[in-house]
Design a protein around this motif. Structure first.
Motif, mmCIF file in Angstrom:
data_model
loop_
_atom_site.group_PDB
_atom_site.id
_atom_site.type_symbol
_atom_site.label_atom_id
_atom_site.label_comp_id
_atom_site.label_asym_id
_atom_site.label_seq_id
_atom_site.Cartn_x
_atom_site.Cartn_y
_atom_site.Cartn_z
ATOM 1 N N PHE A 195 41.773 45.648 44.112
ATOM 2 C CA PHE A 195 43.101 44.827 44.071
ATOM 3 C C PHE A 195 44.233 45.940 44.644
ATOM 4 O O PHE A 195 44.925 46.064 45.096
ATOM 5 N N GLY A 610 38.475 39.332 48.116
ATOM 6 C CA GLY A 610 39.482 37.948 48.636
ATOM 7 C C GLY A 610 39.741 37.470 45.975
ATOM 8 O O GLY A 610 39.022 38.126 45.537
ATOM 9 N N ARG A 611 40.215 36.271 45.920
ATOM 10 C CA ARG A 611 39.989 36.118 44.258
ATOM 11 C C ARG A 611 38.942 35.975 44.123
ATOM 12 O O ARG A 611 38.240 36.202 43.017
ATOM 13 N N TYR A 612 37.405 35.321 44.934
ATOM 14 C CA TYR A 612 36.330 35.583 44.409
ATOM 15 C C TYR A 612 35.491 36.904 44.992
ATOM 16 O O TYR A 612 35.309 36.459 46.252
ATOM 17 N N HIS A 702 36.250 26.531 38.428
ATOM 18 C CA HIS A 702 37.682 27.233 38.129
ATOM 19 C C HIS A 702 38.938 26.067 39.219
ATOM 20 O O HIS A 702 38.460 25.683 40.451
ATOM 21 N N GLN A 795 46.372 29.102 41.858
ATOM 22 C CA GLN A 795 45.506 30.735 41.810
ATOM 23 C C GLN A 795 45.893 31.357 40.948
ATOM 24 O O GLN A 795 46.828 31.491 40.671
ATOM 25 N N ILE A 796 45.079 32.441 41.334
ATOM 26 C CA ILE A 796 45.710 33.195 39.743
ATOM 27 C C ILE A 796 46.462 35.165 41.194
ATOM 28 O O ILE A 796 44.760 35.544 41.734
ATOM 29 N N PHE A 797 47.311 34.915 41.382
ATOM 30 C CA PHE A 797 47.874 36.682 42.253
ATOM 31 C C PHE A 797 48.117 37.629 41.269
ATOM 32 O O PHE A 797 48.158 39.133 41.428
ATOM 33 N N ARG A 802 44.760 38.541 36.848
ATOM 34 C CA ARG A 802 43.237 39.010 37.947
ATOM 35 C C ARG A 802 42.109 39.503 38.089
ATOM 36 O O ARG A 802 41.377 38.935 37.765
ATOM 37 N N TRP A 805 40.734 37.701 34.369
ATOM 38 C CA TRP A 805 40.314 36.489 35.331
ATOM 39 C C TRP A 805 38.570 36.678 35.998
ATOM 40 O O TRP A 805 38.044 36.393 35.254
ATOM 41 N N TRP A 806 38.505 38.527 36.928
ATOM 42 C CA TRP A 806 37.408 38.323 37.226
ATOM 43 C C TRP A 806 36.454 38.532 36.262
ATOM 44 O O TRP A 806 35.388 38.796 35.683
#
Length: 831
Positions: A195, A610-612, A702, A795-797, A802, A805-806
């Motif tokens: 990140f 990325g997000r995932y 999600h 989305q989780i920005f 983030r 969430w991860w």
């Protein structure tokens, strides 16, 4: 335990997550142990003649945090007040007392989430950081909660009576909490790396290719959720010529005569002279203005939006379906701006909003698009393409299209990007009994009067997303090609697509010069390598690297191994996929695996992160299988058309068959420890799969859809998306599709533990979709969890959310697939 990270991140929940992500991996025995001084680095005394220590001043925190980056840096020495200091081992220190400050540093490693107490003996005044996050002690003891991986521990000492009596003891919370001090050069990939690492967030290449502007963005603990951005103007030799005032300018454009560059910054439109770097302000008071471009050297063309007055009424009377959108009543018109005077004049008007597609100063025209009707109630709103004469203000309607994405001038007509159904199906290349997926972008050439059109890409499988027209009329296209984002050169005279050798899997952004031998400046990644900035000569089709984030942010980092894994489904269609394998995996043992998919109209990109973050999941001990089921664009029109009116019919079978093929191919994957997850349409697929199969041991959805009807009627774009996904089908004429393909109607069949994640401000897929499934499963007595992220949309920005969430996703899978519930219990204790 409390963590004093910063005033901005005082929330207990955030601090818990950051602490768990913070530490670099370490392992010990099940009982208390003294950490080996041979493996702990020492530096000092720093500022030895200091009469007043930082803790004796009102600016202690600031003084320590300003020193922190130098202490955390991967360097053998640094200078303080003109004196050079080198790191040495703590075991070599035999002094009783030392002046100034001292610091201790070491890296710990853990194979799983671990907790314990770190006690400092002999240090009266200390500040302790784990990966830059400050922890607070209770009687010189720090409570640690460490995720899998390496973590850097830094201790700044201000008062020590006798260094010979200094010791560090770690007491694990339980037998499985094992840590070790790591002295290996390589380290495990971390969430913070992925990140916080610097990335190119904006780029622009000058028309003559002699200059380029780039913005570099990164994050750190001190700034929290606020990105740090540096923007520079560089020459061809990568030499910095100019550093912009602050942050990232927007709407960077270059004058056709190559003398200046114009950009928006702090609400002002500014012009920078490329020769002498003189800066002038062209205009202010431009709220709502965007999309500036040079119409000619003296004039700009742009879009100016008008926002409605704040509605203070007790009620809102909806004018149409689009009125659910917060921006529906904003109107936008096209304008010209005279650079010398700063004066602007409108070139479009009326109740309908206009968007600028392109312009041609030689023709004296601007190409505009607009909705044919305000608040039109249609699953396929009609877009009108209009050409406006600058000299006469006369408008000519070139056509009305139900599928339309982009238009650009070329000498022989107008390039159009639209779906296969453009111009009554002109671009269709599928059997007659199939419905086209109009998210599958195609390229057309429309004549100047809008009457005749030619399909240019019917035999070209990649889906076309955007184009940049070159001086000779050819075009550089960004396309979705299977699971990659690539650049192609379209040769108009030969009607031929030539792939550019970008050397990357995913092109994120690109800019093209306008000279005779055009260059492309672009950024992107591969599935296994982080972001790079490259420059490519189109004629030679040869690329060179301008900037690489790997040595900056990922030095000595272990990146999981990537393998391609494809299989043929029962319909005889090849389904692409890829597998991420943890570094140094013992293939003689059985390991858990995660299966990820989207299943909607787009493939899962091969981006490095990325997000995932597939590489991060693999770094945490999971084999990760990314499967690309039928229905996605980038594999040809017939492949993408299978998405229409399917709602998981083909996709679920592809995922199940792919998982079975994976188990047959990879003997070291444990069939009893499989997790699956997806988001948005992929979240819908997770819920649907839970009603169809029991091959998975834990599932995460999600922002998923549980009821197609409520999503269709409530999601901001639900009815529009359903115009393709459910083409021609509505609750009144195909109730079976809307009910029997909706997971909630089969909730009683679910046997797999399910975690539902959702932003409580999601407008795309409203949070009620997860609420509906949660309600059903709870009433049925099923194993289900629901976690909402406050203030988050689809989305989780935000950085803090983030990380949380991860952590939540990994902790859930650790609980169910590794029999390690401690991380989940730490994040979500039963109170």
């Amino acid at each position: 335990m409390t963590f004093n990270l910063s005033a901005k991140l005082s929330n207990k929940r955030v601090l818990k997550t950051l602490s768990a992500l913070a530490l670099y991996t370490v392992a010990t025995s099940a009982s208390a142990a003294v950490l080996n001084k041979e493996k702990i680095a020492f530096i000092g005394p720093l500022a030895e003649q200091m009469q007043v220590k930082p803790h004796q001043t009102p600016h202690h925190d600031a003084a320590i945090k300003n020193l922190l980056p130098r202490l955390l840096a991967d360097s053998s020495s640094f200078s303080v007040f003109g004196e050079q200091h080198k790191w040495q081992t703590l075991s070599k220190v035999n002094a009783l007392t030392l002046g100034g400050l001292q610091a201790l540093k070491f890296t710990v490693h853990t194979e799983r989430f671990s907790e314990g107490a770190l006690k400092l003996s002999g240090i009266e005044k200390a500040t302790l950081f784990i990966d830059g996050v400050e922890l607070t002690a209770n009687d010189h003891t720090y409570q640690l909660a460490l995720s899998n991986g390496e973590h850097q521990v830094l201790i700044i000492a201000e008062q020590v009576a006798n260094w010979n009596e200094v010791s560090l003891d770690f007491e694990p919370k339980s037998a499985h909490d094992k840590i070790t001090i790591s002295q290996h050069a390589s380290k495990t990939l971390s969430a913070k790396q992925l990140f916080d690492a610097p990335t190119i967030s904006m780029l622009s290449l000058s028309p003559d290719a002699k200059h380029a502007i780039t913005s570099t963005r990164f994050y750190n603990d001190a700034a929290g959720n606020q990105a740090q951005i540096t923007t520079v103007l560089k020459d061809q030799d990568n030499k910095v010529l100019y550093r912009f005032e602050s942050g990232q300018p927007s709407n960077v454009i270059w004058s056709p005569d190559n003398t200046s560059v114009v950009y928006l910054m702090d609400g002002k439109l500014k012009q920078l002279n490329r020769k002498n770097l003189a800066l002038t302000v062209i205009a202010e008071n431009l709220d709502g203005a965007s999309g500036f471009a040079f119409y000619n050297n003296d004039t700009l063309v742009f879009t100016w939006s008008k926002y409605p007055k704040t509605d203070t009424n007790l009620t809102k009377h909806y004018r149409g379906l689009q009125d659910r959108w917060s921006y529906a009543r904003i109107t936008s018109q096209a304008y010209l701006l005279d650079i010398k005077s700063g004066f602007s004049k409108a070139i479009s008007e009326g109740p309908l909003s206009h968007s600028i597609e392109d312009f041609n100063s030689k023709r004296g025209t601007v190409l505009l698009s607009r909705s044919a009707h305000a608040m039109e109630a249609s699953t396929h709103p009609i877009t009108e393409l209009v050409e406006t004469s600058i000299s006469t203000a006369q408008q000519s309607v070139l056509g009305q299209f139900k599928t339309f994405n982009q238009a650009r001038y070329t000498d022989e007509g107008i390039y159009i990007i639209a779906g296969p159904d453009f111009k009554e199906g002109l671009g269709r290349s599928i059997p007659h009994d199939m419905l086209a997926n109009n998210y599958d972008g195609q390229l057309y050439l429309l004549d100047f009067n809008g009457k005749q059109a030619k399909a240019l890409s019917k035999s070209f499988d990649p889906a076309i997303g955007q184009l940049n027209v070159l001086k000779n009329g050819d075009a550089v296209l960004k396309v979705t090609e299977q699971d990659t984002q690539q650049l192609y050169l379209f040769d108009l005279s030969k009607t031929r697509f030539n792939k550019l050798n970008t050397q990357l899997d995913v092109i994120e952004q690109f800019s093209v010069s306008k000279n005779r031998s055009p260059l492309v400046l672009y950024s992107g990644t591969t599935a296994s390598t982080p972001q790079q900035l490259k420059r490519l000569n189109i004629r030679k089709n040869k690329a060179s690297t301008v900037w690489n984030s790997k040595p900056i942010a990922y030095a000595n980092t272990q990146i999981p191994t990537l393998e391609e894994f494809n299989f043929t489904n029962k319909q005889g269609i090849e389904i692409k996929g890829r597998v991420y394998i943890p570094t140094n995996l013992d293939k003689s043992k059985k390991h858990p695996a995660l299966i990820y998919y989207y299943g909607g109209t787009s493939p899962v990109s091969r981006g490095f992160t990325g997000r995932y973050p597939f590489n991060f999941w693999a770094a945490n001990g999971y084999v990760v299988y990314v499967v690309q089921p039928t229905g996605a664009t980038g594999f040809g029109q017939e492949f993408s058309a299978k998405h229409v009116n399917a709602w998981g019919e083909h996709t679920a079978e592809d995922i199940i068959q792919g998982t079975q093929a994976l188990l047959a191919q990879y003997s070291f994957i444990d069939k009893d420890r499989l997790g699956n997850l997806g988001a948005s349409y992929g979240g819908f697929m997770t819920m649907l799969l839970a009603t169809k199969t029991d091959i998975f041991s834990a599932s995460i959805s999600h922002a998923g859809i549980s009821n197609i009807t409520s999503y269709w009627g409530h999601g901001w774009w639900g009815y529009l998306y359903s115009g393709e996904a459910s083409k021609g089908s509505f609750p009144w004429n195909n109730s079976e599709l809307y009910s029997q393909r909706s997971p909630v109607f089969h909730a009683d069949k679910v046997t797999t533990p399910l975690l539902l994640l959702h932003g409580d401000s999601d407008t795309n897929v409203p949070v009620g979709e997860s609420h509906t499934m949660y309600t059903a499963l709870k009433l049925l007595g099923k194993d289900v969890e629901l976690i909402e992220y406050k203030g988050a949309d689809h989305q989780i920005f935000a950085r803090d959310k983030r990380f949380d969430w991860w952590s939540t996703m990994l902790a859930y899978f650790d609980k169910h697939l590794k029999d390690e519930p401690q991380w989940w219990q730490y994040l979500y204790p039963e109170e």
